[in-house]
Design a protein around this motif. Structure first.
Motif, short mmCIF file in Angstrom:
data_model
loop_
_atom_site.label_atom_id
_atom_site.label_comp_id
_atom_site.label_asym_id
_atom_site.label_seq_id
_atom_site.Cartn_x
_atom_site.Cartn_y
_atom_site.Cartn_z
N ASP A 119 -10.85 -25.03 21.04
CA ASP A 119 -10.91 -26.46 21.37
C ASP A 119 -10.22 -27.35 20.34
O ASP A 119 -10.31 -28.58 20.43
N VAL A 120 -9.55 -26.78 19.36
CA VAL A 120 -8.98 -27.59 18.28
C VAL A 120 -7.92 -28.55 18.80
O VAL A 120 -7.89 -29.73 18.40
N GLU A 121 -7.05 -28.11 19.68
CA GLU A 121 -5.99 -28.99 20.17
C GLU A 121 -6.58 -30.21 20.88
O GLU A 121 -6.13 -31.35 20.66
N SER A 122 -7.59 -30.02 21.72
CA SER A 122 -8.21 -31.15 22.39
C SER A 122 -8.96 -32.03 21.40
O SER A 122 -9.07 -33.25 21.58
N ALA A 123 -9.49 -31.44 20.33
CA ALA A 123 -10.17 -32.22 19.29
C ALA A 123 -9.18 -33.15 18.58
O ALA A 123 -9.55 -34.26 18.18
N PHE A 124 -7.94 -32.69 18.40
CA PHE A 124 -6.92 -33.56 17.81
C PHE A 124 -6.75 -34.82 18.67
O PHE A 124 -6.62 -35.93 18.14
N ALA A 125 -6.74 -34.66 19.97
CA ALA A 125 -6.56 -35.80 20.87
C ALA A 125 -7.74 -36.76 20.77
O ALA A 125 -7.55 -37.99 20.72
N ARG A 126 -8.95 -36.23 20.72
CA ARG A 126 -10.13 -37.10 20.61
C ARG A 126 -10.15 -37.82 19.26
O ARG A 126 -10.54 -38.99 19.18
N MET A 127 -9.73 -37.14 18.21
CA MET A 127 -9.67 -37.77 16.89
C MET A 127 -8.63 -38.89 16.89
O MET A 127 -8.88 -39.99 16.38
N HIS A 128 -7.48 -38.62 17.47
CA HIS A 128 -6.41 -39.61 17.53
C HIS A 128 -6.84 -40.85 18.29
O HIS A 128 -6.47 -41.98 17.95
N ASP A 129 -7.66 -40.65 19.33
CA ASP A 129 -8.13 -41.77 20.15
C ASP A 129 -9.34 -42.48 19.55
O ASP A 129 -9.82 -43.47 20.12
N GLY A 130 -9.84 -41.98 18.43
CA GLY A 130 -10.98 -42.62 17.77
C GLY A 130 -12.31 -42.36 18.43
O GLY A 130 -13.26 -43.13 18.24
N ASP A 131 -12.41 -41.27 19.19
CA ASP A 131 -13.65 -40.99 19.91
C ASP A 131 -14.67 -40.23 19.07
O ASP A 131 -15.83 -40.10 19.49
N VAL A 132 -14.26 -39.69 17.94
CA VAL A 132 -15.17 -38.87 17.13
C VAL A 132 -15.02 -39.23 15.66
O VAL A 132 -13.98 -39.71 15.21
N LEU A 133 -16.10 -39.00 14.90
CA LEU A 133 -15.98 -39.01 13.45
C LEU A 133 -15.47 -37.66 13.00
O LEU A 133 -14.49 -37.54 12.29
N ARG A 134 -16.17 -36.60 13.43
CA ARG A 134 -15.70 -35.24 13.16
C ARG A 134 -16.10 -34.31 14.30
O ARG A 134 -17.26 -34.25 14.71
N SER A 135 -15.10 -33.58 14.80
CA SER A 135 -15.35 -32.40 15.59
C SER A 135 -15.44 -31.26 14.60
O SER A 135 -14.63 -31.18 13.67
N VAL A 136 -16.41 -30.39 14.77
CA VAL A 136 -16.58 -29.28 13.84
C VAL A 136 -16.54 -27.95 14.59
O VAL A 136 -17.29 -27.74 15.54
N VAL A 137 -15.60 -27.11 14.18
CA VAL A 137 -15.48 -25.77 14.76
C VAL A 137 -16.62 -24.90 14.21
O VAL A 137 -16.82 -24.82 13.00
N ILE A 138 -17.34 -24.26 15.13
CA ILE A 138 -18.44 -23.38 14.75
C ILE A 138 -18.02 -21.94 15.06
O ILE A 138 -17.59 -21.64 16.17
N LEU A 139 -18.17 -21.08 14.08
CA LEU A 139 -17.85 -19.67 14.24
C LEU A 139 -19.10 -18.85 14.00
O LEU A 139 -19.85 -19.10 13.04
N LYS A 140 -19.35 -17.91 14.84
CA LYS A 140 -20.56 -17.08 14.74
C LYS A 140 -20.31 -15.86 13.86
O LYS A 140 -19.22 -15.35 13.79
#
Length: 365
Positions: free
Chosen positions: A344-365
């Motif tokens: 989901d990193v590429e889509s997170a870049f778009a949300r960050m660019h649009d100002g929709d998030v403070l931080r998207s955080v990738v979770i790895l198990k």
């Protein structure tokens, strides 16, 4: 040698892809870290866009927490240690370190071995890890000096953010700006770094914290982080508004978390006499300091500072801030807008660019 999945930017401006990469066994002083969480920082987007350098392909991700899996001879951490990764491995020997200012270390270092692409025609191609870390990956190779041990009971998604943006903003206020009890502070730009500067000012006991942005949603977030006043500068002059809120004088400390000539000029004139300007937003290479009469520089006095990584010392600041988080005195959870996967990193870049998030955080198990 082992193979893991990772997010790679292969060419300027192109969408990132999930690739299999080779992780070497750790050499002297090195550590392999199993990543548990990694924030999506604007710096990673800068890498993808070629704004840092052109050393593609990049292994993105750098704002991370995880567990040390293996170490080489002479490493300063041990397998099983829970760590936050940092991009300032203090050397201890440069002129800054010698004069007792290791937070300015001029000779930081990374792992010497290279991680590489594992498959396809480009197999064996060395990867350039973002900020010497490369943590959008199941595991990564770093120098052990880039591993800072913190309380293993802390939430990885929250404390991992200390690895870059949150530390930069908190440090800009506390370390660089020397914000203290009762002082007035203005923060221009309320993205992740600016929001952390607001939180850091509140933590330091500032009496008046003025958040400036052109997005009412971000200004609302800033209020939740401790801002006492907000200014939407889309339709009003922020310098005049800050002066009005400070008895006509200007703020004691003004933090520019945008990093543009126009916002730096606003910060310069929005501070009180003998006040401090802190530049923590990262400008692009072509930007120039705006024209300001030299008599104004002389006549207003004070300090014009740049904040490198919040002028932090990871070994000192990361454990201390983690403890404050564990005590409920620093709400790092508030910076985590969403938890996502590697895909989901590429889509997170778009949300960050649009100002929709403070931080998207990738979770790895």
């Amino acid at each position: 040698m082992q193979q893991v999945r990772a997010v790679v930017a292969k060419a300027k401006g192109e969408p990132v892809s999930i690739e299999t990469i080779n992780i070497p066994d750790p050499g002297p002083g090195e550590a392999v870290v199993k990543i548990q969480a990694c924030g999506v920082c604007h710096t990673d987007l800068h890498y993808r866009e070629g704004g840092i350098n052109d050393e593609f392909p990049f292994l993105l991700g750098h704002e991370a927490a995880g567990v040390v899996e293996a170490v080489g001879e002479g490493a300063t951490v041990e397998p099983g240690d829970f760590v936050v990764l940092n991009w300032r491995a203090v050397c201890g020997n440069c002129r800054a370190c010698d004069r007792g200012e290791p937070w300015y270390c001029f000779s930081t270092f990374n792992a010497e071995q290279q991680m590489t692409l594992a498959e396809g025609d480009a197999a064996g191609t060395p990867l350039s890890p973002a900020l010497g870390i490369g943590a959008f990956a199941e595991k990564t190779l770093v120098h052990s000096g880039q591993c800072t041990k913190v309380d293993p009971a802390a939430r990885p998604a929250a404390v991992g953010l200390l690895g870059c943006g949150v530390m930069a903003g908190l440090g800009a206020a506390i370390n660089t700006g020397n914000v203290g009890r009762g002082m007035s502070v203005a923060v221009i730009g309320c993205g992740g770094v600016g929001m952390a500067a607001v939180a850091g000012s509140a933590l330091a006991g500032a009496g008046k914290i003025i958040a400036v942005d052109i997005d009412d949603k971000k200004l609302g977030w800033a209020k939740n982080m401790g801002a006492t006043h907000t200014i939407n500068s889309k339709g009003i002059d922020p310098v005049e508004a800050i002066q009005e809120l400070t008895g006509g004088n200007g703020a004691d400390v003004v933090i520019d978390a945008v990093g543009r000539p126009e916002t730096w000029k606003q910060a310069f004139y929005a501070r009180d006499l003998a006040g401090t300007v802190v530049l923590v937003g990262v400008p692009t290479p072509e930007m120039k300091i705006p024209e300001i009469p030299l008599i104004d520089v002389f006549g207003r006095g004070g300090s014009l500072k740049s904040s490198w990584y919040g002028d932090c010392l990871p070994s000192r600041d990361f454990p201390m801030l983690t403890d404050l988080y564990q005590q409920g005195r620093l709400d790092l959870d508030a910076f985590v807008t969403e938890e996502i996967g590697l895909d989901d990193v590429e889509s997170a870049f778009a949300r960050m660019h649009d100002g929709d998030v403070l931080r998207s955080v990738v979770i790895l198990k």
